[in-house]
Every structure is written in C-alpha cells, then in structure tokens.
Design a protein around this motif. Sequence first.
Motif, PDB file in Angstrom:
ATOM      1  N   VAL A 188     -37.031  95.623  -7.195  1.00  0.00           N
ATOM      2  CA  VAL A 188     -38.313  96.335  -7.528  1.00  0.00           C
ATOM      3  C   VAL A 188     -38.611  97.337  -6.605  1.00  0.00           C
ATOM      4  CG1 VAL A 188     -40.428  96.567  -8.644  1.00  0.00           C
ATOM      5  CG2 VAL A 188     -38.967  94.713  -9.459  1.00  0.00           C
ATOM      6  N   SER A 239     -46.384  97.515 -10.847  1.00  0.00           N
ATOM      7  CA  SER A 239     -44.923  97.367 -10.316  1.00  0.00           C
ATOM      8  C   SER A 239     -44.230  98.335 -10.966  1.00  0.00           C
ATOM      9  CB  SER A 239     -44.692  96.004 -11.137  1.00  0.00           C
ATOM     10  OG  SER A 239     -43.438  95.496 -10.844  1.00  0.00           O
ATOM     11  N   PRO A 289     -40.516  98.338 -12.254  1.00  0.00           N
ATOM     12  CA  PRO A 289     -39.126  97.918 -12.755  1.00  0.00           C
ATOM     13  C   PRO A 289     -38.071  99.077 -13.093  1.00  0.00           C
ATOM     14  CG  PRO A 289     -40.699  97.355 -14.483  1.00  0.00           C
ATOM     15  CD  PRO A 289     -41.553  97.897 -13.237  1.00  0.00           C
ATOM     16  N   ALA A 334     -41.273  92.085 -15.373  1.00  0.00           N
ATOM     17  CA  ALA A 334     -42.340  92.725 -14.727  1.00  0.00           C
ATOM     18  C   ALA A 334     -43.439  92.731 -15.575  1.00  0.00           C
ATOM     19  CB  ALA A 334     -42.139  94.125 -14.325  1.00  0.00           C
ATOM     20  N   SER A 348     -40.431 102.326  -4.508  1.00  0.00           N
ATOM     21  CA  SER A 348     -39.799 101.907  -5.696  1.00  0.00           C
ATOM     22  C   SER A 348     -38.391 101.941  -5.310  1.00  0.00           C
ATOM     23  CB  SER A 348     -39.812 102.650  -6.713  1.00  0.00           C
ATOM     24  OG  SER A 348     -39.012 102.668  -7.622  1.00  0.00           O
TER      25      SER A 348
END
Length: 270
Positions: free
Chosen positions: A54, A170, A172, A200, A223
């Motif tokens: 991630v 997050s 993903p 996630a 990221s």
Amino acid sequence: MLDHRLVDGYSANMFIAAWADITRSITPSMIPSFERSYLAPRSPTVYSPLIDNVFAPFVPPSNPDNINLSEEEEEEEDDEYILINRIYYVKGEQLKNLQLLASENGCRRSKLVAFTSFLWREVALSMEESGEYNEACNVVVTVDGRRRLSEEEGEKKEKLMASHFGNVLSMPYGSKKPQELKEMSLSNVATVVQEFLQSATTKEHFLDIIDWVEDQKPRPLISKAFATGEMSFSVSAGQRFETMDQIDFGLGKLTFGSCHVPSERKDCFC
C-alpha cells in the motif's frame, strides 16, 4: 494547497465548511479535534507485511542527466507532459447502469466500485491505443479510516474520530496491463477492484498503518502505486464531505465545487 503530510480531503472539507460558518458568525457544526492519543501506535508495533503493498518510503527523484540542460532543452522536455483538468457531469441513471453491469457476476457492487472499474478500463484502453500495451496501469482508491478505527469503541470514540483533523487515509491499489483489462468484462474488473479494496476497509488494517508509519519515521511516505513510476491514477469518492448546498460564505449556497491539480504534479486524480 492540500498537503497529505498534514491533512486529507475530509479535513480540508471540514476546514472549508467551518470557514464558511465563521464568515456568517455561526459556530461551526463540527469542531476539529487535534487529539493524537487515540492514534498512538501499539507497543510493540506490529503490522502485516501487506502494508508494503500500500505504502512505500518516498525517494526523491534524481535526474542527473538533466542537470546541464539548456532552457530550450528543458522547455522541450516539459512539452512532453500536458496537464489537463476536465470536469464531467455523470447522470445518476448512467451510474446506475454502470452499477448493474459491474454487478452481473451476481455480487452487488457499489457505485464507487463500478465507476472506478469503468474508468480503470478506459484509461487502460487509451494506453493500448497509444502503444503502451506492455506497461502497467494502476488505479488507487482512497479509503478513510475514521469510521473503521472507531468500530466497537463506543459513541465517544466515534465522535472524536469523525472530527479528527489530519490524515487517516489508506491508498490500496490494483495493477493490470491494458491487454488484461481489455479482455475482462466490467463485472470482472469490479471483482478485482473489490478485492484490493476489501483488505483496506478493516480496523486492523488502519492499526497496522499507524504502527508501520511509526517505524518509518522520520522518512516521508508515498502511495506504492505512485512510487513505481508506472501509469497511476487515484479515485476519491468524497461521499462524507459537506455537500455543496450546506456551504455558504454569505453570498448564497454553493452550487458546484471541484479540485484543481497544480501544473507541477504529474500524477492523475479523479
């Protein structure tokens, strides 16, 4: 300018909404919380190796070959990149049709998953048409962890997290080559999007991020999709943002709002 080292879109929206209220001498409906104790890492820190899929430590790009470029050569190099900001209006009926197509395999998909799947495949097709069929195409979907981190923690924690001012995201992502996506139905693409999103959307995932970030300090992070140098774009729903008809700076309710990507940015954001 929004810097994700400090805040995410949710916090930026909270600021704009409060700013609008203050200009009309109204107490903001949500007072931001800067409390960090409930985002403290566990001791000892522990996290799944999946976090490495991630985020990654940020390494500044180095272009030693460009150091001695003349102004004319720099301009020619800059001409290779054309940044375009576009605004599309997608009718609700069209989103529903996308949702139906994305749910053809018997699993109902959300509008966000359906739209992301459609956009991912369209970007991949444009890459193939331009001869980039052997390169990877990455799509990132941002996930807000506020609600996840307050799961089973009671109403007080839920309210604190809802007003948390900072970055609780997050990011993903999925990665496929254009040819792979071209041969997949929209429902199959949606299954891939759902799978990388699913990992996630849990409380444990965000607790892992907190611990992982603690162990990476003070290195800046990025990221993983954008660290690869491959074609990558992100999609953010903004479903929990203050709606336009609730923001008023004293000149009447806003009817439209959007994001602007600065010219120095080379990534793509939707």
